[in-house]
Motif scaffolding. Structure first.
Motif, PDB file in Angstrom:
ATOM      1  N   ASN A 134     -48.208 -42.206  -0.302  1.00 15.51           N
ATOM      2  CA  ASN A 134     -48.635 -41.968   1.070  1.00 15.51           C
ATOM      3  C   ASN A 134     -49.966 -42.676   1.294  1.00 15.51           C
ATOM      4  N   HIS A 143     -46.187 -39.629  -7.841  1.00 16.03           N
ATOM      5  CA  HIS A 143     -45.848 -41.012  -7.495  1.00 16.03           C
ATOM      6  C   HIS A 143     -45.807 -41.881  -8.736  1.00 16.03           C
ATOM      7  N   ASP A 323     -35.948 -39.200   7.352  1.00  8.84           N
ATOM      8  CA  ASP A 323     -35.065 -39.471   6.215  1.00  8.84           C
ATOM      9  C   ASP A 323     -33.594 -39.567   6.651  1.00  8.84           C
ATOM     10  N   GLN A 347     -39.329 -31.322  -4.087  1.00  7.31           N
ATOM     11  CA  GLN A 347     -38.639 -31.674  -2.841  1.00  7.31           C
ATOM     12  C   GLN A 347     -37.137 -31.396  -2.888  1.00  7.31           C
TER      13      GLN A 347
HETATM   14  N1  ARG Z   1     -43.972 -40.121   0.454  1.00 13.49           N
HETATM   15  C1  ARG Z   1     -43.276 -38.931   0.035  1.00 13.49           C
HETATM   16  C2  ARG Z   1     -44.211 -38.000  -0.724  1.00 13.49           C
HETATM   17  O1  ARG Z   1     -45.182 -38.434  -1.256  1.00 13.49           O
HETATM   18  C3  ARG Z   1     -42.097 -39.215  -0.835  1.00 13.49           C
HETATM   19  C4  ARG Z   1     -40.994 -40.020  -0.182  1.00 13.49           C
HETATM   20  C5  ARG Z   1     -39.708 -39.889  -0.895  1.00 13.49           C
HETATM   21  N2  ARG Z   1     -38.657 -40.649  -0.299  1.00 13.49           N
HETATM   22  C6  ARG Z   1     -37.961 -40.229   0.757  1.00 13.49           C
HETATM   23  N3  ARG Z   1     -37.045 -41.014   1.262  1.00 13.49           N
HETATM   24  N4  ARG Z   1     -38.181 -39.070   1.284  1.00 13.49           N
HETATM   25  O2  ARG Z   1     -43.950 -36.818  -0.785  1.00 13.49           O
END
Ligand code: ARG
Length: 576
Positions: A134, A143, A323, A347
């Motif tokens: 991010n 990450h 998404d 997630q």
């Molecule tokens: N940027 C998100 C985070 O740091 C993760 C993204 C994962 N990919 C997706 N297509 N949602 O939590």
């Protein structure tokens, strides 16, 4: 595609086909079905291959043990170098050691950099969504894990002949960009932004959040306003947002290059934000949108997935909605056979909701999508503290290796080479520590341990390869022509050959389970086997043909190691 085109066409593979054909003739069963039923016995004392005969009982109307016994009798003596034996309902096959040695080592030699390439993925399109940091928030350990695991999987499927599309779904949208905009106008510095954009933006983000936490409600309001203007596409706001994004991507690319990672797409959340309208319209048409307290939601309670918010009451969309749009776009654009999201365990609900929504929208391809989950990293910190930036981790690894080189690592390495080798060892140590255990497990991170030359570490694996290259340097290059494989009769040599022959199976399992740790585990075993073999199988001072055969054996170990290293993202160093 003919089997011979794969580097994985090993003695077992060929044998399975051959025996399956014979069994098909004897039983009337389909040959490819028989072929698919072979197993590698856990206890290799039972043989090299086993066929559980239960599945034949139906058509043959006989007890599986009697089938196994009958087949053993009929097949014995039909294939030179292979013996058949029944053990209860199992038909066990044993391959003569000599035959096996020559078949395996020839397969490695002919397969070369493609040895281990098993069928099943050739020409398939695999989309992998990984790394995805991010902007303005720290590049967290999550990450880092996603980057390392995703890259290994990308390399793995590419190795298997798939068309791999690597996507970095950047977190480049959301109300933090409003705050960032305000903070930049207040305290921003163009020079700093250009020099170290990730750090500067992060500092601004922390600073403004701190002020708001301390009670500065006005800043909060300004941030909301700025994001609103950005959402409406006001030029000045978009221009700054784009600047933040471009500079950050430039910096990410530099760091990824250290890991030899590249992406095919950096289309992130902002890109999909613009496609929101059509996506929401399709949801409405599918009849799954419900109004709830001014918001649009999908009610997933009957699947125990709660209520998913698609559009908030203030009109803005969510991470989840973006998404949904991203999934549609990717299917349209790439027509994937497989789409993997390499994202941490926390997630899980998000992806369950995503898949449930796509299913309700009527997309059959949702069954091709998968959330490839992983656990936490515990105990990782750098000089900057527990907030971990990828670049810092790699710098710290390198510095620590340089320090260690004066002590632990072999010092012969030339001064001017040291920096480079330290970088390669450091990177391998960090990457290995992540890929060592099954991904769902948490990683315990400890600098001293991961850099050690002893135990399950990246540097330990690298030292094996360096040792093999050391042998070549000392006694000459491995032979390129024919070799007398009967000179490799020692138990240690056979053990090593046995393991080399299992590499394709390890690759297959890693690919099937999306589990790079299968390969790290395999390489550790191979390393241990090499260690116990090379002292009892000296090259120097041995009779010329014996020396040639041993060099061939070690060269095959080198090849398999290098194939594994390339997949996992480890660096090959020839001396250390
Ligand atoms: N940027 C998100 C985070 O740091 C993760 C993204 C994962 N990919 C997706 N297509 N949602 O939590």
């Amino acid at each position: 595609m003919a089997d011979g085109e794969y580097g994985g066409a090993t003695v077992e593979g060929n044998l399975k086909k051959n025996v399956a054909r014979r069994i098909a003739r004897l039983t009337g069963e389909d040959a490819s079905l028989v072929e698919s039923r072979f197993e590698v016995p856990r206890d290799r004392g039972h043989g090299d291959l086993a066929l559980p005969c239960f599945f034949l009982a139906r058509t043959m109307r006989k007890d599986p043990s009697r089938i196994a016994a009958g087949l053993a009798e009929d097949l014995e003596g039909t294939i030179p170098g292979v013996s058949f034996e029944a053990a209860g309902p199992y038909l066990n096959l044993r391959i003569d050691a000599m035959l096996k040695t020559s078949e395996v080592l020839e397969a490695v030699r002919c397969g070369g950099t493609a040895f281990g390439r098993v069928p099943g993925w050739d020409g398939k399109t695999v989309v992998i969504d990984f790394s995805h940091p991010n902007i303005a928030k720290p590049f967290g350990v999550g990450h880092l894990r996603s980057t390392v695991i995703g890259n290994a999987l990308a390399n793995l499927y590419a190795f298997l002949g798939a068309r791999v599309v690597k996507i970095n779904h950047l977190g480049d949208w959301g109300k933090q960009f409003g705050l960032l905009d305000v903070a930049y106008r207040l305290w921003g510095d163009e020079g700093k932004l250009d020099e170290d954009p990730i750090m500067h933006l992060y500092e601004l983000y922390v600073r403004i959040n701190k002020r708001i936490e301390e009670g500065d409600a006005d800043l909060d309001e300004q941030g909301r306003e700025a994001f609103r203007r950005l959402e409406q596409g006001e030029e000045e706001y978009v221009r700054r947002w784009k600047l933040f994004r471009d500079l950050s991507v430039r910096e990410f690319k530099r760091v990824y290059a250290r890991l030899e990672i590249s992406f095919d797409s950096y289309k992130g959340e902002a890109f999909f934000n613009e496609r929101m309208k059509e996506t929401i319209e399709r949801m409405r048409k599918a009849g799954i949108l419900v109004r709830s307290e001014g918001a649009d939601v999908v009610d997933l309670r009957d699947e125990e997935l709660g209520v998913a918010i698609i559009r908030k009451s203030n009109g803005s969309t969510t991470y989840l909605t973006r998404d949904v749009a991203a999934a549609e776009y990717r299917y349209e654009t790439y027509g994937f056979d497989r789409m993997l999201y390499v994202v941490g365990q926390p997630q899980e609900l998000h992806f369950k909701q995503l898949f449930a929504i796509l299913r309700r929208m009527g997309y059959p391809w949702v069954e091709r999508m998968e959330h490839v989950r992983f656990g936490y990293i515990k105990g990782m910190s750098t000089r900057r503290g527990t907030i971990v930036f990828l670049d810092d981790v790699l710098d710290e690894a390198k510095e620590r290796v340089l320090k260690k080189m004066e002590g632990l690592y072999i010092q012969k390495v030339k001064e001017e080479e040291r920096e480079r080798i330290a970088e390669e060892i450091g990177i391998t140590a960090v990457v290995f520590s992540d890929l060592k255990n099954r991904r769902i497990k948490d990683v315990e991170f400890d600098w001293d341990r991961i850099l050690s030359l002893q135990g399950d570490t990246g540097p330990y694996l690298q030292s094996v390869l360096a040792r093999i290259y050391g042998i070549f340097r000392k006694v000459g290059d491995p032979p390129s022509g024919g070799v007398d494989y009967s000179l490799l009769g020692e138990e240690k040599a056979r053990e090593l050959v046995d393991l080399l022959g299992l590499f394709p199976a390890a690759v297959e399992e890693a690919a099937r389970e999306r589990e790079p740790s299968v390969l790290t585990g395999y390489l550790l075993k191979l390393a241990a086997s090499f260690h116990s073999a090379y002292t009892v199988l000296p090259v120097k001072g041995s009779e010329e043909n014996v020396a040639r055969a041993r060099l061939r054996l070690f060269d095959c170990v080198r090849q398999v190691f290098e194939n594994g290293f390339r997949i996992l993202g480890f660096r090959i160093v020839r001396e250390m």
